[in-house]
Design a protein around this motif. Structure first.
Motif, PDB file in Angstrom:
ATOM      1  N   LEU A 232       0.860  -1.188   0.000  1.00  0.00           N
ATOM      2  CA  LEU A 232       0.000   0.000   0.000  1.00  0.00           C
ATOM      3  C   LEU A 232       0.889   1.228   0.000  1.00  0.00           C
ATOM      4  O   LEU A 232       1.898   1.277   0.719  1.00  0.00           O
ATOM      5  CB  LEU A 232      -0.908   0.015   1.235  1.00  0.00           C
ATOM      6  CG  LEU A 232      -2.017  -1.033   1.308  1.00  0.00           C
ATOM      7  CD1 LEU A 232      -2.775  -0.906   2.617  1.00  0.00           C
ATOM      8  CD2 LEU A 232      -2.976  -0.876   0.139  1.00  0.00           C
ATOM      9  N   THR A 234       0.886   5.213   0.820  1.00  0.00           N
ATOM     10  CA  THR A 234       0.096   6.201   1.552  1.00  0.00           C
ATOM     11  C   THR A 234       0.549   7.629   1.224  1.00  0.00           C
ATOM     12  O   THR A 234       1.733   7.880   0.971  1.00  0.00           O
ATOM     13  CB  THR A 234       0.215   5.978   3.071  1.00  0.00           C
ATOM     14  OG1 THR A 234       1.590   5.974   3.439  1.00  0.00           O
ATOM     15  CG2 THR A 234      -0.429   4.658   3.460  1.00  0.00           C
ATOM     16  N   SER A 266      -4.437   8.988   2.836  1.00  0.00           N
ATOM     17  CA  SER A 266      -4.959   8.161   1.751  1.00  0.00           C
ATOM     18  C   SER A 266      -4.045   6.961   1.528  1.00  0.00           C
ATOM     19  O   SER A 266      -2.816   7.096   1.554  1.00  0.00           O
ATOM     20  CB  SER A 266      -5.060   8.992   0.472  1.00  0.00           C
ATOM     21  OG  SER A 266      -5.451   8.204  -0.625  1.00  0.00           O
ATOM     22  N   GLU A 268      -3.394   3.593  -1.139  1.00  0.00           N
ATOM     23  CA  GLU A 268      -3.696   3.024  -2.453  1.00  0.00           C
ATOM     24  C   GLU A 268      -2.901   1.741  -2.629  1.00  0.00           C
ATOM     25  O   GLU A 268      -1.699   1.691  -2.357  1.00  0.00           O
ATOM     26  CB  GLU A 268      -3.326   4.028  -3.550  1.00  0.00           C
ATOM     27  CG  GLU A 268      -3.608   3.532  -4.951  1.00  0.00           C
ATOM     28  CD  GLU A 268      -3.161   4.523  -6.008  1.00  0.00           C
ATOM     29  OE1 GLU A 268      -3.337   4.248  -7.205  1.00  0.00           O
ATOM     30  OE2 GLU A 268      -2.608   5.589  -5.622  1.00  0.00           O
ATOM     31  N   SER A 269      -3.592   0.675  -3.074  1.00  0.00           N
ATOM     32  CA  SER A 269      -2.924  -0.620  -3.242  1.00  0.00           C
ATOM     33  C   SER A 269      -2.056  -0.604  -4.485  1.00  0.00           C
ATOM     34  O   SER A 269      -2.383  -0.014  -5.507  1.00  0.00           O
ATOM     35  CB  SER A 269      -3.968  -1.744  -3.328  1.00  0.00           C
ATOM     36  OG  SER A 269      -4.795  -1.561  -4.477  1.00  0.00           O
ATOM     37  N   ARG A 270      -0.902  -1.282  -4.371  1.00  0.00           N
ATOM     38  CA  ARG A 270       0.030  -1.418  -5.492  1.00  0.00           C
ATOM     39  C   ARG A 270       0.425  -2.893  -5.654  1.00  0.00           C
ATOM     40  O   ARG A 270       0.773  -3.559  -4.668  1.00  0.00           O
ATOM     41  CB  ARG A 270       1.287  -0.584  -5.247  1.00  0.00           C
ATOM     42  CG  ARG A 270       1.061   0.911  -5.182  1.00  0.00           C
ATOM     43  CD  ARG A 270       0.736   1.482  -6.545  1.00  0.00           C
ATOM     44  NE  ARG A 270       0.505   2.922  -6.499  1.00  0.00           N
ATOM     45  CZ  ARG A 270       1.479   3.826  -6.638  1.00  0.00           C
ATOM     46  NH1 ARG A 270       2.726   3.428  -6.808  1.00  0.00           N
ATOM     47  NH2 ARG A 270       1.186   5.101  -6.591  1.00  0.00           N
ATOM     48  N   GLY A 275      -6.925  -2.754  -8.127  1.00  0.00           N
ATOM     49  CA  GLY A 275      -6.469  -1.582  -7.392  1.00  0.00           C
ATOM     50  C   GLY A 275      -7.577  -1.007  -6.523  1.00  0.00           C
ATOM     51  O   GLY A 275      -8.711  -0.856  -6.974  1.00  0.00           O
ATOM     52  N   THR A 276      -7.274  -0.728  -5.290  1.00  0.00           N
ATOM     53  CA  THR A 276      -8.234  -0.122  -4.368  1.00  0.00           C
ATOM     54  C   THR A 276      -7.580   1.053  -3.667  1.00  0.00           C
ATOM     55  O   THR A 276      -6.351   1.145  -3.575  1.00  0.00           O
ATOM     56  CB  THR A 276      -8.711  -1.134  -3.308  1.00  0.00           C
ATOM     57  OG1 THR A 276      -7.572  -1.606  -2.570  1.00  0.00           O
ATOM     58  CG2 THR A 276      -9.437  -2.303  -3.958  1.00  0.00           C
ATOM     59  N   SER A 277      -8.413   1.945  -3.155  1.00  0.00           N
ATOM     60  CA  SER A 277      -7.904   3.104  -2.408  1.00  0.00           C
ATOM     61  C   SER A 277      -8.938   3.513  -1.372  1.00  0.00           C
ATOM     62  O   SER A 277     -10.139   3.255  -1.532  1.00  0.00           O
ATOM     63  CB  SER A 277      -7.608   4.279  -3.346  1.00  0.00           C
ATOM     64  OG  SER A 277      -8.790   4.727  -3.970  1.00  0.00           O
ATOM     65  N   THR A 278      -8.477   4.139  -0.325  1.00  0.00           N
ATOM     66  CA  THR A 278      -9.357   4.634   0.726  1.00  0.00           C
ATOM     67  C   THR A 278      -8.707   5.853   1.368  1.00  0.00           C
ATOM     68  O   THR A 278      -7.476   6.031   1.306  1.00  0.00           O
ATOM     69  CB  THR A 278      -9.622   3.557   1.794  1.00  0.00           C
ATOM     70  OG1 THR A 278     -10.589   4.044   2.729  1.00  0.00           O
ATOM     71  CG2 THR A 278      -8.357   3.196   2.541  1.00  0.00           C
ATOM     72  N   THR A 279      -9.516   6.694   1.977  1.00  0.00           N
ATOM     73  CA  THR A 279      -9.032   7.922   2.613  1.00  0.00           C
ATOM     74  C   THR A 279      -9.650   8.040   3.997  1.00  0.00           C
ATOM     75  O   THR A 279     -10.859   7.832   4.168  1.00  0.00           O
ATOM     76  CB  THR A 279      -9.406   9.160   1.775  1.00  0.00           C
ATOM     77  OG1 THR A 279      -8.813   9.035   0.474  1.00  0.00           O
ATOM     78  CG2 THR A 279      -8.891  10.429   2.436  1.00  0.00           C
TER      79      THR A 279
END
Length: 343
Positions: A232, A234, A266, A268-270, A275-279
């Motif tokens: 992830l 950030t 925030s 974000e998956s790598r 791919g997903t992201s969250t904040t």
């Protein structure tokens, strides 16, 4: 008949000043203080504050070392200039202030004292008429009239002093704006690097306790390069608010400041199939030391280490696995550096 015309020609080259003098009774009087200034620059002439090109205020007070004097020179459209002197005797301080004042307002002023001129020959222009004093015989007043006039002048001086102090304080509130470069440890597994912009407001006095010194910075931080995947990544976008109740030093000084950091973290998956992201909201509270060096009248350089405790604990993973790939540190720390342009 040629003498008045010659006097008017000489007056045209004069530097008209409003002169205010405050000192203990043990010191020389206002007339003697102005004489020390005028004997170094014959171009200087007193006038009313309305007509004055420059305003000079000389104040002397006793202190532990003897006497302390402050000279304030105000010119239209410019910030007031202040000079401070200390000495064992009041007259010594007044003489130093008079020399400083003469060299400040007249580049042709002399360091040594000129001869004493007869009373009225200096051309004090208190009535603003432009005619040198001493050309006409001044009217004499009775003792009662002199007392009344002195009381009126004292009351006017007190009002003017209060007004000048208020306007001087307002004029010396200093705004500083400049870039910020920051390195921070927000997450357990990596460092964050980034930058932004800082706004600072400083008060006029160099007091140690409870000075006016507040700062707000807005910036963004991202992880330094990561070689491991999947992972992830950030990023933090936020603001720092600091108020510094303790300050030591003058042009190069150190401040101790409670600080709060507020913003959005925030993740974000790598390297994953999807791919997903969250904040999430993120906040810290702590202390920072702020060391600032004044390079010039308008430029400061500063360095600020900090130690903070997160008020919100954040952990990030990728569904459906329970593994935590990134989490905020139990104790966050950082160091920031930058420059400030003073207005």
């Amino acid at each position: 008949m040629a003498e008045p015309a010659l006097a008017r020609a000489e007056t045209a080259g004069r530097i008209l000043i409003a002169f205010e003098y405050r000192a203990p009774t043990a010191c020389m009087d206002e007339e003697q203080a102005f004489s020390l200034l005028h004997r170094r620059s014959r171009r200087v002439a007193r006038t009313s504050p309305v007509l004055a090109q420059q305003h000079l205020r000389m104040s002397v007070v006793p202190d532990a070392s003897g006497y302390r004097g402050v000279l304030t020179v105000t010119r239209a459209g410019q910030r007031p200039e202040r000079r401070r002197m200390t000495g064992g005797s009041c007259d010594e301080v007044v003489e130093a202030l008079a020399l400083t004042a003469a060299l400040s307002i007249d580049p042709d002023a002399t360091v040594t004292l000129g001869p004493v001129e007869p009373s009225g020959a200096r051309g004090d222009d208190a009535d603003g008429s432009g005619e040198p004093g001493g050309l006409g015989e001044p009217a004499r007043t009775t003792s009662d009239d002199e007392d009344d006039e002195r009381r009126r002048e004292d009351a006017e001086d007190d009002d003017a002093s209060s007004t000048d102090d208020d306007s001087s304080t307002r004029a010396h509130l200093q705004l500083s704006v400049g870039p910020v470069l920051a390195l921070a440890r927000l997450m357990d597994h990596t460092m964050h690097l980034g930058g932004g912009i800082l706004f600072a407001v400083s008060g006029p006095e160099r007091s140690t306790g409870l000075p006016l010194e507040a700062r707000v910075s807005v910036y963004g931080l991202t992880e330094t390069a990561s070689v491991r995947e999947p992972t992830l990544r950030t990023t933090f976008y936020g603001a720092r608010l600091a108020y510094c109740p303790l300050r030591w030093g003058g042009d190069h000084f150190l401040l101790l400041c409670p600080v709060s950091q507020l913003g959005l973290l925030s993740a974000e998956s790598r390297g994953f199939a999807e791919g997903t992201s969250t904040t999430r909201f993120f906040a810290t509270l702590g202390l920072e030391a702020w060391s600032r060096a004044r390079i010039s009248r308008h430029l400061d350089l500063w360095l600020s280490p900090s130690l903070e405790v997160p008020l919100t604990r954040r952990r990030f993973g990728v569904a459906p696995g329970p593994e935590v790939l990134a989490s905020t540190s139990a104790v966050a720390w950082g160091i920031a550096a930058g420059a400030g342009w003073n207005f």
